[in-house]
Design a protein around this motif. Structure first.
Motif, PDB file in Angstrom:
ATOM      1  N   ILE A   1       0.611  -1.113  -0.054  1.00 31.83           N
ATOM      2  CA  ILE A   1       0.049  -0.044   0.047  1.00 31.83           C
ATOM      3  C   ILE A   1       0.819   1.205  -0.074  1.00 31.83           C
ATOM      4  O   ILE A   1       0.443   2.119  -0.666  1.00 31.83           O
ATOM      5  CB  ILE A   1      -0.944   0.026   1.396  1.00 31.83           C
ATOM      6  CG1 ILE A   1      -1.806  -1.017   1.284  1.00 31.83           C
ATOM      7  CG2 ILE A   1      -1.720   1.220   1.443  1.00 31.83           C
ATOM      8  CD1 ILE A   1      -2.832  -1.116  -0.004  1.00 31.83           C
ATOM      9  N   ASN A   2       1.865   1.302   0.736  1.00 32.64           N
ATOM     10  CA  ASN A   2       2.534   2.354   0.917  1.00 32.64           C
ATOM     11  C   ASN A   2       3.800   2.909   0.312  1.00 32.64           C
ATOM     12  O   ASN A   2       4.220   3.696  -0.254  1.00 32.64           O
ATOM     13  CB  ASN A   2       3.135   2.654   2.530  1.00 32.64           C
ATOM     14  CG  ASN A   2       1.993   2.662   3.356  1.00 32.64           C
ATOM     15  OD1 ASN A   2       0.917   3.138   3.343  1.00 32.64           O
ATOM     16  ND2 ASN A   2       2.010   1.922   4.703  1.00 32.64           N
TER      17      ASN A   2
ATOM     18  N   PHE B   1      -0.030   1.230  -4.736  1.00 32.47           N
ATOM     19  CA  PHE B   1      -1.122   0.725  -4.998  1.00 32.47           C
ATOM     20  C   PHE B   1      -2.156   1.611  -4.974  1.00 32.47           C
ATOM     21  O   PHE B   1      -3.221   1.646  -5.907  1.00 32.47           O
ATOM     22  CB  PHE B   1      -1.357  -0.581  -4.177  1.00 32.47           C
ATOM     23  CG  PHE B   1      -2.871  -1.110  -4.405  1.00 32.47           C
ATOM     24  CD1 PHE B   1      -3.142  -1.663  -5.803  1.00 32.47           C
ATOM     25  CD2 PHE B   1      -3.775  -1.407  -3.602  1.00 32.47           C
ATOM     26  CE1 PHE B   1      -4.184  -2.197  -6.014  1.00 32.47           C
ATOM     27  CE2 PHE B   1      -5.041  -1.884  -3.710  1.00 32.47           C
ATOM     28  CZ  PHE B   1      -5.081  -2.290  -4.811  1.00 32.47           C
ATOM     29  N   LEU B   2      -1.875   2.457  -3.895  1.00 32.52           N
ATOM     30  CA  LEU B   2      -3.143   3.424  -3.827  1.00 32.52           C
ATOM     31  C   LEU B   2      -3.098   4.537  -4.830  1.00 32.52           C
ATOM     32  O   LEU B   2      -3.834   5.107  -5.614  1.00 32.52           O
ATOM     33  CB  LEU B   2      -2.972   4.284  -2.333  1.00 32.52           C
ATOM     34  CG  LEU B   2      -3.662   3.503  -1.206  1.00 32.52           C
ATOM     35  CD1 LEU B   2      -3.383   4.272  -0.061  1.00 32.52           C
ATOM     36  CD2 LEU B   2      -5.186   2.977  -1.593  1.00 32.52           C
ATOM     37  N   ASP B   3      -1.754   5.115  -5.156  1.00 33.12           N
ATOM     38  CA  ASP B   3      -1.720   5.792  -6.351  1.00 33.12           C
ATOM     39  C   ASP B   3      -2.260   5.343  -7.704  1.00 33.12           C
ATOM     40  O   ASP B   3      -2.795   6.046  -8.351  1.00 33.12           O
ATOM     41  CB  ASP B   3       0.049   6.226  -6.634  1.00 33.12           C
ATOM     42  CG  ASP B   3       0.497   6.906  -5.600  1.00 33.12           C
ATOM     43  OD1 ASP B   3      -0.321   7.548  -4.810  1.00 33.12           O
ATOM     44  OD2 ASP B   3       1.914   6.673  -5.123  1.00 33.12           O
TER      45      ASP B   3
ATOM     46  N   SER C   1       2.183   8.082   7.362  1.00 28.62           N
ATOM     47  CA  SER C   1       0.826   8.208   6.956  1.00 28.62           C
ATOM     48  C   SER C   1      -0.142   7.391   7.804  1.00 28.62           C
ATOM     49  O   SER C   1      -1.275   7.957   7.761  1.00 28.62           O
ATOM     50  CB  SER C   1       0.827   8.064   5.529  1.00 28.62           C
ATOM     51  OG  SER C   1       0.904   6.760   5.205  1.00 28.62           O
ATOM     52  N   ALA C   2       0.237   6.274   8.146  1.00 28.30           N
ATOM     53  CA  ALA C   2      -0.643   5.622   9.003  1.00 28.30           C
ATOM     54  C   ALA C   2      -1.193   6.245  10.269  1.00 28.30           C
ATOM     55  O   ALA C   2      -2.329   6.230  10.693  1.00 28.30           O
ATOM     56  CB  ALA C   2      -0.167   4.373   9.459  1.00 28.30           C
ATOM     57  N   ASP C   3      -0.186   6.943  11.010  1.00 30.15           N
ATOM     58  CA  ASP C   3      -0.562   7.806  11.956  1.00 30.15           C
ATOM     59  C   ASP C   3      -1.834   8.852  11.803  1.00 30.15           C
ATOM     60  O   ASP C   3      -2.552   9.148  12.448  1.00 30.15           O
ATOM     61  CB  ASP C   3       0.770   8.455  12.925  1.00 30.15           C
ATOM     62  CG  ASP C   3       1.498   7.322  13.332  1.00 30.15           C
ATOM     63  OD1 ASP C   3       1.151   6.378  13.435  1.00 30.15           O
ATOM     64  OD2 ASP C   3       2.884   7.459  13.294  1.00 30.15           O
ATOM     65  N   ILE C   4      -1.542   9.585  10.724  1.00 27.72           N
ATOM     66  CA  ILE C   4      -2.499  10.521  10.377  1.00 27.72           C
ATOM     67  C   ILE C   4      -3.828  10.039   9.843  1.00 27.72           C
ATOM     68  O   ILE C   4      -4.802  10.663  10.222  1.00 27.72           O
ATOM     69  CB  ILE C   4      -2.018  11.491   8.979  1.00 27.72           C
ATOM     70  CG1 ILE C   4      -0.415  11.866   9.446  1.00 27.72           C
ATOM     71  CG2 ILE C   4      -2.825  12.642   8.658  1.00 27.72           C
ATOM     72  CD1 ILE C   4      -0.404  12.860  10.421  1.00 27.72           C
TER      73      ILE C   4
ATOM     74  N   GLY D   1      -7.917  -0.316   5.598  1.00 28.51           N
ATOM     75  CA  GLY D   1      -8.052  -0.727   7.157  1.00 28.51           C
ATOM     76  C   GLY D   1      -7.080  -1.475   7.719  1.00 28.51           C
ATOM     77  O   GLY D   1      -6.524  -1.300   8.853  1.00 28.51           O
ATOM     78  N   ILE D   2      -6.129  -2.292   6.807  1.00 27.65           N
ATOM     79  CA  ILE D   2      -4.865  -3.127   7.270  1.00 27.65           C
ATOM     80  C   ILE D   2      -3.946  -2.287   7.428  1.00 27.65           C
ATOM     81  O   ILE D   2      -3.158  -2.355   8.607  1.00 27.65           O
ATOM     82  CB  ILE D   2      -4.564  -4.572   6.433  1.00 27.65           C
ATOM     83  CG1 ILE D   2      -5.873  -5.338   6.439  1.00 27.65           C
ATOM     84  CG2 ILE D   2      -3.449  -4.925   6.843  1.00 27.65           C
ATOM     85  CD1 ILE D   2      -5.734  -6.330   5.611  1.00 27.65           C
ATOM     86  N   ALA D   3      -3.515  -1.612   6.748  1.00 22.96           N
ATOM     87  CA  ALA D   3      -2.158  -0.805   6.547  1.00 22.96           C
ATOM     88  C   ALA D   3      -2.332   0.581   7.162  1.00 22.96           C
ATOM     89  O   ALA D   3      -1.334   1.128   7.635  1.00 22.96           O
ATOM     90  CB  ALA D   3      -1.534  -0.782   5.092  1.00 22.96           C
ATOM     91  N   LEU D   4      -3.318   1.431   7.177  1.00 21.88           N
ATOM     92  CA  LEU D   4      -3.380   2.735   7.546  1.00 21.88           C
ATOM     93  C   LEU D   4      -4.331   3.148   8.716  1.00 21.88           C
ATOM     94  O   LEU D   4      -4.360   4.196   9.133  1.00 21.88           O
ATOM     95  CB  LEU D   4      -3.897   3.566   6.159  1.00 21.88           C
ATOM     96  CG  LEU D   4      -2.904   3.498   5.085  1.00 21.88           C
ATOM     97  CD1 LEU D   4      -3.690   4.050   3.806  1.00 21.88           C
ATOM     98  CD2 LEU D   4      -1.695   3.946   5.044  1.00 21.88           C
TER      99      LEU D   4
END
Length: 440
Positions: free
Chosen positions: A112-113, A117-119, A206-209, A339-342
């Motif tokens: 993901i990060n 994949f999100l891009d 970014s997961a913290d944000i 959900g899993i990564a962020l």
């Protein structure tokens, strides 16, 4: 002719019946359960690949399952955002409570990060959504609908900030972590890029944000769905304020419908290239103006190309086809990945304070009231204006728009809801880069 032994599986028409007729993303339930079993065994043996294929298998299989379940649960599907919200939180629970092994979570986070994949998903979503709009709609709506939506967003922004100051939450924290994510256009094209923008400037993960952004996105989405149903019902007793699905009192703006294209395999690759190039243009713009995020530049370039009609129809259609392919098949996977990564449920739980709930209510109520009042001044029906220019801009993007409009029985206004999300969301992303610097 049906072969012997298929009785109870196939009816006389050749259609699957019974348990075989229940399908998750096009796959019959028994076969889907076999696929899940294979995934579970692979993970238990420690043989899930940590390269691309492993995380993709996890996200697609778990994502579609959770999305299916969420759309079937009575209260969840009606008032809590349905499969989209359930998919995010169910996936987050697997990671937070250690149900998924750490090596699977780590591989998914890397996919993901670090692998973009999100891009990939967001590029297809932004390009196809905007190029799929009618050019006439984009131009005509800028005269009336867009100002109403933007004025409502600006007033809601300051209202949340001021209420935040009054209840001791602070102006900066209230607008950055409640108002902006509520109006950013959902998760995939809103909270996720917003978290990236914040993380880049704050120098944190970014997961913290995103664990601080998604609660506002989810909470205001739920409130927007409930609010739309209540406003539509109240509008029945006020015929002069109710367009019954028609946005404008005068004019032919409502006759413009979003573009629909038939899938063509040969054009899907072209759509991929078009989306990729617009993504690269966003990176180029960000190089020269690093204060503005690449996603915001990408949206700006796509809008310019749409309004000026630079791209031939063939390439616009290709981008729309590719967007439809990606959104249809990978949305659940993206939600599971978020959900899993962020999303950290422990951080999320700590965010659910009474101040947070008050700020979410402030955002939804303010944007609704202002959209209805200003919409009336601009010649729009207040009920429709409240729902499209107001509540839809506090929903979770495309899926949130569908839920809000379904609750109010006004699905014919989906093009306006999408437009408000995309253009308003683009401005949120542009401004967020400056605001995070100003307030940090």
């Amino acid at each position: 002719m049906l072969q012997e032994g298929t009785k109870g599986v196939m009816g006389t028409t050749g259609k699957e019946t019974g348990i075989w007729g229940i399908k998750i993303s096009g796959v019959s339930l028994p076969l889907y359960l076999v696929m899940l079993a294979i995934l579970v065994v692979t993970i238990a043996l420690g043989k899930l690949p940590t390269t691309m294929m492993g995380p993709i298998a996890v996200l697609v299989l778990l994502g579609n399952l959770f999305h299916f379940i969420g759309n079937k649960l009575p209260i969840v599907k009606t008032y809590l955002g349905g499969g989209s919200v359930f998919c995010i939180f169910a996936s987050a629970a697997l990671a937070t409570f250690g149900i998924l092994p750490s090596y699977v979570v780590d591989a998914t986070e890397g996919f993901i990060n670090n692998m973009g994949f999100l891009d990939f998903y967001i590029a297809a979503l932004i390009t196809g959504s905007i190029l799929g709009m009618s050019r006439d709609l984009l131009i005509k709506a800028s005269i009336r609908f867009i100002p109403v939506a933007l004025i409502s967003m600006v007033v809601a922004f300051f209202a949340v900030g001021l209420v935040g100051m009054l209840i001791g939450n602070g102006f900066a924290d209230s607008v950055l972590y409640v108002s902006l994510p509520a109006m950013a256009g959902g998760v995939g094209a809103g909270a996720v890029p917003l978290s990236t923008i914040y993380a880049n400037f704050l120098g944190v993960d970014s997961a913290d944000i995103i664990s601080r952004l998604i609660p506002a996105t989810a909470m205001t989405n739920v409130m927007a769905i409930i609010g739309a149903a209540l406003i539509a019902r109240a509008g029945e007793s006020a015929p002069k304020l109710n367009g019954h699905g028609k946005l404008m009192e005068k004019g032919n703006l409502d006759n413009t419908k979003p573009k629909a294209v038939k899938p063509e395999i040969s054009q899907l690759g072209v759509g991929l290239m078009v989306s990729a190039v617009f993504f690269l243009l966003g990176q180029v713009g960000n190089y020269f103006f690093p204060q503005i995020h690449a996603y915001a530049f990408m949206i700006i370039f796509v809008v310019i190309c749409k309004v000026t009609n630079i791209l031939p129809q063939y390439y616009e259609d290709s981008a729309v086809m590719f967007n439809n392919l990606i959104v249809k098949n990978l949305t659940a996977a993206v939600l599971a990945g978020i959900g899993i990564a962020l999303l950290n449920l422990n951080v999320l739980a700590s965010a659910l304070t009474w101040q947070f709930v008050v700020l979410c209510i402030t955002s939804v109520v303010t944007i609704s009231v202002v959209a209805g009042f200003v919409g009336r001044l601009f010649g729009l029906y207040p009920v429709e204006s409240t729902i499209t220019a107001g509540l839809c801009n506090n929903s979770m993007g495309g899926t949130g728009n569908v839920a809000v409009l379904s609750a109010s029985n006004r699905m014919e206004l989906i093009a306006f809801a999408q437009m408000g999300n995309r253009l308003g969301g683009a401005l949120v992303l542009i401004l967020s880069g400056f605001l995070i610097q100003l307030f940090s």
